[in-house]
Every structure is written in structure tokens, then in C-alpha cells.
Design an enzyme around this catalytic site. Structure first.
Site, PDB file in Angstrom:
ATOM      1  N   THR A 142      -4.383   5.491   7.772  1.00  0.00           N
ATOM      2  CA  THR A 142      -5.706   4.310   6.538  1.00  0.00           C
ATOM      3  C   THR A 142      -5.130   3.593   6.654  1.00  0.00           C
ATOM      4  OG1 THR A 142      -3.951   4.747   4.704  1.00  0.00           O
ATOM      5  CG2 THR A 142      -6.711   5.688   5.014  1.00  0.00           C
ATOM      6  N   SER A 143      -4.332   2.725   7.591  1.00  0.00           N
ATOM      7  CA  SER A 143      -3.483   1.847   8.938  1.00  0.00           C
ATOM      8  C   SER A 143      -4.691   0.869   9.060  1.00  0.00           C
ATOM      9  CB  SER A 143      -1.849   1.649   8.786  1.00  0.00           C
ATOM     10  OG  SER A 143      -1.038   0.312   8.443  1.00  0.00           O
ATOM     11  N   ARG A 144      -3.690   1.281  10.567  1.00  0.00           N
ATOM     12  CA  ARG A 144      -4.333   0.915  11.693  1.00  0.00           C
ATOM     13  C   ARG A 144      -5.081   1.968  13.235  1.00  0.00           C
ATOM     14  NH1 ARG A 144      -6.207  -2.796   8.740  1.00  0.00           N
ATOM     15  NH2 ARG A 144      -5.504  -4.757   9.466  1.00  0.00           N
ATOM     16  N   GLU A 163     -11.800   1.693  17.543  1.00  0.00           N
ATOM     17  CA  GLU A 163     -13.362   1.212  16.578  1.00  0.00           C
ATOM     18  C   GLU A 163     -14.029   0.404  16.373  1.00  0.00           C
ATOM     19  OE1 GLU A 163     -10.493   1.807  12.918  1.00  0.00           O
ATOM     20  OE2 GLU A 163     -11.637  -0.601  12.557  1.00  0.00           O
ATOM     21  N   ILE A 171       0.909  -0.835  -0.061  1.00  0.00           N
ATOM     22  CA  ILE A 171       0.134   0.132  -0.143  1.00  0.00           C
ATOM     23  C   ILE A 171       1.080   1.197   0.348  1.00  0.00           C
ATOM     24  CG2 ILE A 171      -1.390   1.169   1.548  1.00  0.00           C
ATOM     25  CD1 ILE A 171      -3.067  -1.048   2.118  1.00  0.00           C
ATOM     26  N   ALA A 177     -11.780   2.492   3.374  1.00  0.00           N
ATOM     27  CA  ALA A 177     -10.208   2.015   2.451  1.00  0.00           C
ATOM     28  C   ALA A 177     -10.254   0.980   1.689  1.00  0.00           C
ATOM     29  CB  ALA A 177      -8.609   3.027   2.904  1.00  0.00           C
ATOM     30  N   HIS A 189     -13.183   2.976   8.197  1.00  0.00           N
ATOM     31  CA  HIS A 189     -12.155   1.623   7.949  1.00  0.00           C
ATOM     32  C   HIS A 189     -13.089   1.401   6.377  1.00  0.00           C
ATOM     33  CE1 HIS A 189      -9.613  -1.500   9.821  1.00  0.00           C
ATOM     34  NE2 HIS A 189      -9.599  -1.522   8.411  1.00  0.00           N
ATOM     35  N   ASP A 209      -8.986   7.175   8.498  1.00  0.00           N
ATOM     36  CA  ASP A 209      -9.776   5.903   7.924  1.00  0.00           C
ATOM     37  C   ASP A 209      -9.830   4.776   9.301  1.00  0.00           C
ATOM     38  OD1 ASP A 209     -11.699   4.533   6.680  1.00  0.00           O
ATOM     39  OD2 ASP A 209     -10.193   3.271   6.633  1.00  0.00           O
TER      40      ASP A 209
HETATM   41  P1  NAD Z   1       2.339  -4.569   3.770  1.00  0.00           P
HETATM   42  O1  NAD Z   1       2.950  -5.659   4.359  1.00  0.00           O
HETATM   43  O2  NAD Z   1       3.206  -5.457   2.463  1.00  0.00           O
HETATM   44  O3  NAD Z   1       3.315  -3.353   4.125  1.00  0.00           O
HETATM   45  C1  NAD Z   1       4.334  -3.423   5.450  1.00  0.00           C
HETATM   46  C2  NAD Z   1       5.734  -2.564   5.204  1.00  0.00           C
HETATM   47  O4  NAD Z   1       5.656  -1.906   6.837  1.00  0.00           O
HETATM   48  C3  NAD Z   1       6.311  -3.371   5.000  1.00  0.00           C
HETATM   49  O5  NAD Z   1       7.399  -2.349   4.420  1.00  0.00           O
HETATM   50  C4  NAD Z   1       6.530  -4.014   5.947  1.00  0.00           C
HETATM   51  O6  NAD Z   1       8.732  -3.437   6.536  1.00  0.00           O
HETATM   52  C5  NAD Z   1       6.631  -2.313   6.945  1.00  0.00           C
HETATM   53  N1  NAD Z   1       7.125  -2.757   8.766  1.00  0.00           N
HETATM   54  C6  NAD Z   1       7.040  -3.604   9.354  1.00  0.00           C
HETATM   55  N2  NAD Z   1       7.138  -3.032  10.674  1.00  0.00           N
HETATM   56  C7  NAD Z   1       7.621  -1.750  10.602  1.00  0.00           C
HETATM   57  C8  NAD Z   1       8.501  -0.835  11.251  1.00  0.00           C
HETATM   58  N3  NAD Z   1       7.878  -1.086  12.779  1.00  0.00           N
HETATM   59  N4  NAD Z   1       8.501   0.363  10.997  1.00  0.00           N
HETATM   60  C9  NAD Z   1       8.259   1.013   9.495  1.00  0.00           C
HETATM   61  N5  NAD Z   1       7.813  -0.242   9.011  1.00  0.00           N
HETATM   62  C10 NAD Z   1       7.524  -1.083   8.923  1.00  0.00           C
HETATM   63  O7  NAD Z   1       1.041  -4.498   3.989  1.00  0.00           O
HETATM   64  P2  NAD Z   1       0.428  -3.799   3.212  1.00  0.00           P
HETATM   65  O8  NAD Z   1      -0.960  -4.711   2.710  1.00  0.00           O
HETATM   66  O9  NAD Z   1       1.298  -2.748   2.645  1.00  0.00           O
HETATM   67  O10 NAD Z   1      -0.603  -2.927   4.612  1.00  0.00           O
HETATM   68  C11 NAD Z   1       0.184  -1.992   5.291  1.00  0.00           C
HETATM   69  C12 NAD Z   1      -1.584  -1.790   6.182  1.00  0.00           C
HETATM   70  O11 NAD Z   1      -1.942  -1.143   5.830  1.00  0.00           O
HETATM   71  C13 NAD Z   1      -1.519  -3.142   7.294  1.00  0.00           C
HETATM   72  O12 NAD Z   1      -0.270  -4.049   7.742  1.00  0.00           O
HETATM   73  C14 NAD Z   1      -2.452  -2.949   7.797  1.00  0.00           C
HETATM   74  O13 NAD Z   1      -2.768  -2.850   9.279  1.00  0.00           O
HETATM   75  C15 NAD Z   1      -3.279  -1.398   6.614  1.00  0.00           C
HETATM   76  N6  NAD Z   1      -4.335  -1.941   5.633  1.00  0.00           N
HETATM   77  C16 NAD Z   1      -6.075  -0.969   6.217  1.00  0.00           C
HETATM   78  C17 NAD Z   1      -6.646  -1.443   5.311  1.00  0.00           C
HETATM   79  C18 NAD Z   1      -8.039  -0.312   5.106  1.00  0.00           C
HETATM   80  O14 NAD Z   1      -9.004  -0.589   4.434  1.00  0.00           O
HETATM   81  N7  NAD Z   1      -7.838   0.995   5.832  1.00  0.00           N
HETATM   82  C19 NAD Z   1      -6.787  -2.000   4.449  1.00  0.00           C
HETATM   83  C20 NAD Z   1      -5.782  -3.158   4.132  1.00  0.00           C
HETATM   84  C21 NAD Z   1      -4.817  -2.858   5.020  1.00  0.00           C
END
Ligand code: NAD
Length: 331
Positions: A233-235, A264, A155, A298, A296, A259
Site C-alpha cells: 500500500t506504499s508505492r 498505475e 504508517i 488506502a 490507490h 493498492d
Molecule cells: P514515513 O516517512 O513516516 O515513514 C517511512 C519510513 O520508511 C521511515 O521510517 C524511513 O526511515 C523508512 N525508510 C526510508 N528509506 C528506507 C529504505 N531504503 N529502506 C527501508 N525503510 C526506509 O512515511 P509514512 O507516512 O509512513 O508513509 C510511508 C509511505 O506510504 C509513503 O512513502 C507513501 O509512499 C505511502 N503512502 C501510500 C498511501 C496510499 O494511499 N496508498 C497514502 C499515503 C502514503
């Protein structure tokens, strides 16, 4: 093969019904979330299917094991709500959907950013009331601005590509940097402190872990530029919401687009209109003119929903056939 599907929403069903039929699986949908009180509904099911706000702690896993549930299917990427270690002890594999549409989340992140800084949410309400005044709607150009991206996985990279299309400079931080991403010019890996100090906009795309819990807090916000825009938009728990609120009230943070929100699970995904919101921090954040909250949302595109249903049911089929699955969460 029977699946007990928790926290079911109307938008989940069409794609899950289609892929389950193709793979000879039957799904029983429950609107309730999975938790210690509802785990009994999985009686007779071979697998449970859960989403981000279901509780899959040790007690729930024990109950699922008693009921001979064989597999936990996550229809999402993140697994911070599952006690993976305990599931492993109980020999219940946890299978997830590592990627379903990074573009869905990345595009929503940019939609939030543009809405916020170009005041679209305000303009929309005004023109519906035939108020065509522009006062208070001044934004700023993204071109030439610096965006800090924390987490450069699927992402994060999709979001970086969008930002580059806008002519933005990108500073990245990742625990495991990707050497091919850094071009030494418009996209560079830096330390977290450099990212905080130099970014006009900060977007979070890392998972929630012990290390990243409250990565945006009072201390890190103090290191940020005045008027910084925070995108999450992550957690939810990546951001200390109280600290964010305080920084917004101090006019140190210029805008926030959320998001996801730490608490939540009590409110998101449900229609709470007409109810009194107990969470004062969320209510105060929503009341701010420079905060946008989506619940949530996204991930919610047609493509993502279809990919989620396809991969979730394919994960189960693969596990049943081979006794292993490439998408099993390991510790
Ligand atoms: P991904 O595994 O492809 O990428 C995550 C990245 O974070 C990796 O490059 C990893 O090395 C890095 N990372 C791990 N630990 C870290 C740290 N301590 N500091 C900095 N970077 C670190 O995952 P993704 O598919 O890109 O998804 C990312 C996040 O998005 C998911 O973990 C999820 O929480 C969130 N997400 C949200 C939604 C939504 O609807 N809002 C939907 C899907 C995913």
C-alpha cells in the site's frame, strides 16, 4: 491567492472548498493531470496543487516558472513524481502533507490482508448468488503468524499496532530503525534477508527511492517463505510486478494485495470499465484468485481528506506569511 488544482476528483472538492474559503484562497479545479501538455492551464495561478500521478518533471517546472507559479502544493506525502532538485533551482518551493491519517492506510492494509486470507471477496460474490458452499474458502489464523514490515514510519507503526492486536509477531526493517519500537520479543528489527526468510506476510511502508525501487523482485521473492503474502500500500515501483506475477504462477507467493502498481498512472483513479486494458501484467494479476487490487484507495477516508485539505492550504498560508514552511520538501 489562486490555486490551479490538477487531477481533481469529486471527493476532493468539499473539504478543499471549505478550507480555501477560510484562508481566502480560490481554487480552479481541472480534471486533467498536470503534465507538459497541460501546464499552461496554470496561467494566472499563484500555486499548483497536484497529486501522486501528476507529472512534475523538469520541463513542467520550467513551464510553471515561465508562468510565474510561485508554489507547488502536493496534496500527498510521497514526492517521487516531482523533480525536487529542479524545483529548487527554479526557486519554486514544493510543500507536501507529510501525514494526514496513517490509520487510513494502515487500516486499509489490514482490510486487504483479511479479505485475502479469509476469502471474503469470494464469499461476497458467492452469497449474492445464493451459493452458500464453503469449498475453497479455507483461510488461516493471523494469531501467531510473523509479519515483516519494511518501513517503520507513521504508517508502518500504525500497521504494526494493528498486527499486534491480532497477536502477530513483527519483524521490522528500516534504513533508520527507531530504537523505542524494538521490544526484543514480539517486535524486532532484523536484516532485510532475515525478514524475507522468516515472514509469513510482508507489508511495504517505505518510500519509493533509488534504494527501494523493486525491493520486491525475483531475487528477494526467492528468499521468501513459500506461500508468503505480499502487501503493497506504499508505492507501485517497490514491487517488480512481472517478478511477482511469475512467483504467483509458480505458487511461491501465496497471495498479493496491491493498492498501488508500478504503471498505475495510466489506469488508476479512472473508470476504465468497457475499455480493453492494454497492460497485460495488470490484467493477469487481476485475473488471479489470490490477488486483490484496489486503485490507490488506502488514503481515502473522510478524516484523511479533511486533513489533506487543511494541511495543503495551511502550507500555502504559512509560506506566504513567513517565506518558509515546515512541510517544504528538502533534498
Ligand atoms: P514515513 O516517512 O513516516 O515513514 C517511512 C519510513 O520508511 C521511515 O521510517 C524511513 O526511515 C523508512 N525508510 C526510508 N528509506 C528506507 C529504505 N531504503 N529502506 C527501508 N525503510 C526506509 O512515511 P509514512 O507516512 O509512513 O508513509 C510511508 C509511505 O506510504 C509513503 O512513502 C507513501 O509512499 C505511502 N503512502 C501510500 C498511501 C496510499 O494511499 N496508498 C497514502 C499515503 C502514503
Amino acid at each position: 491567492m489562486k490555486i490551479a488544482f490538477f487531477d481533481a476528483k469529486p471527493y476532493d472538492r468539499p473539504s478543499f472548498d471549505a478550507f480555501a474559503a477560510e484562508r481566502d484562497m480560490t481554487i480552479k479545479y481541472y480534471e486533467t493531470k498536470l503534465n507538459e501538455d497541460t501546464a499552461g492551464l496554470a496561467a494566472g495561478a499563484d500555486a499548483v496543487c497536484v497529486f501522486v500521478n501528476d507529472t512534475v518533471n523538469a520541463a513542467v517546472i520550467d513551464r510553471l516558472a515561465e508562468l510565474s507559479v510561485k508554489v507547488i502544493l502536493l496534496r500527498c506525502a510521497g514526492f517521487n513524481n516531482v523533480d525536487i532538485r529542479h524545483a529548487k533551482e527554479k526557486k519554486i518551493p514544493v510543500l507536501r502533507v507529510p501525514a494526514y491519517s496513517p490509520y487510513a492506510v494502515a487500516e486499509h492494509t489490514m482490510a486487504l490482508l483479511l479479505t485475502s486470507i479469509r476469502r471474503i471477496h469470494k464469499a461476497f460474490l458467492r452469497t449474492r448468488d445464493y451459493n452458500f458452499s464453503l469449498s475453497g474458502l479455507t483461510g488461516f489464523d493471523l494469531h501467531g503468524r510473523t509479519v515483516g514490515v519494511i518501513g517503520t514510519g507513521r504508517i508502518g507503526r500504525a500497521f504494526i499496532n494493528i498486527c499486534r492486536g491480532f497477536g502477530m509477531n513483527v519483524l521490522c526493517y528500516d534504513k533508520f530503525p527507531a530504537p523505542d519500537l524494538d521490544n526484543g520479543d514480539t517486535i524486532r528489527y532484523v536484516t532485510l534477508d532475515e525478514l524475507f526468510a522468516q515472514s509469513d506476510i510482508i507489508s511495504l511502508h517505505c518510500p519509493l527511492t533509488e534504494e527501494t525501487y523493486h525491493i520486491i523482485d525475483e531475487v528477494s521473492l526467492a528468499k521468501c517463505k513459500r506461500r508468503v503474502v505480499i502487501l503493497n500500500t506504499s508505492r507501485g515501483a517497490l514491487v517488480d510486478a512481472e517478478a511477482l506475477l511469475a512467483a504467483i504462477k509458480d505458487r511461491h507467493v501465496g497471495a498479493a494485495c496491491l493498492d498501488v502498481y508500478e504503471e498505475e498512472s495510466d489506469v488508476f483513479f479512472e473508470d476504465n470499465s468497457g475499455h480493453i486494458l492494454d497492460d497485460d501484467t495488470l490484467a493477469r494479476l487481476i485475473s488471479m484468485p489470490n490477488v486483490i487490487v484496489t486503485s490507490h484507495q488506502a488514503f481515502l477516508t473522510e478524516e484523511a481528506l479533511s486533513n489533506i485539505a487543511d494541511t495543503t492550504t495551511a502550507n500555502l498560508a504559512e509560506y506566504l506569511k513567513n517565506g518558509t514552511c515546515a512541510n517544504e520538501v528538502s533534498i
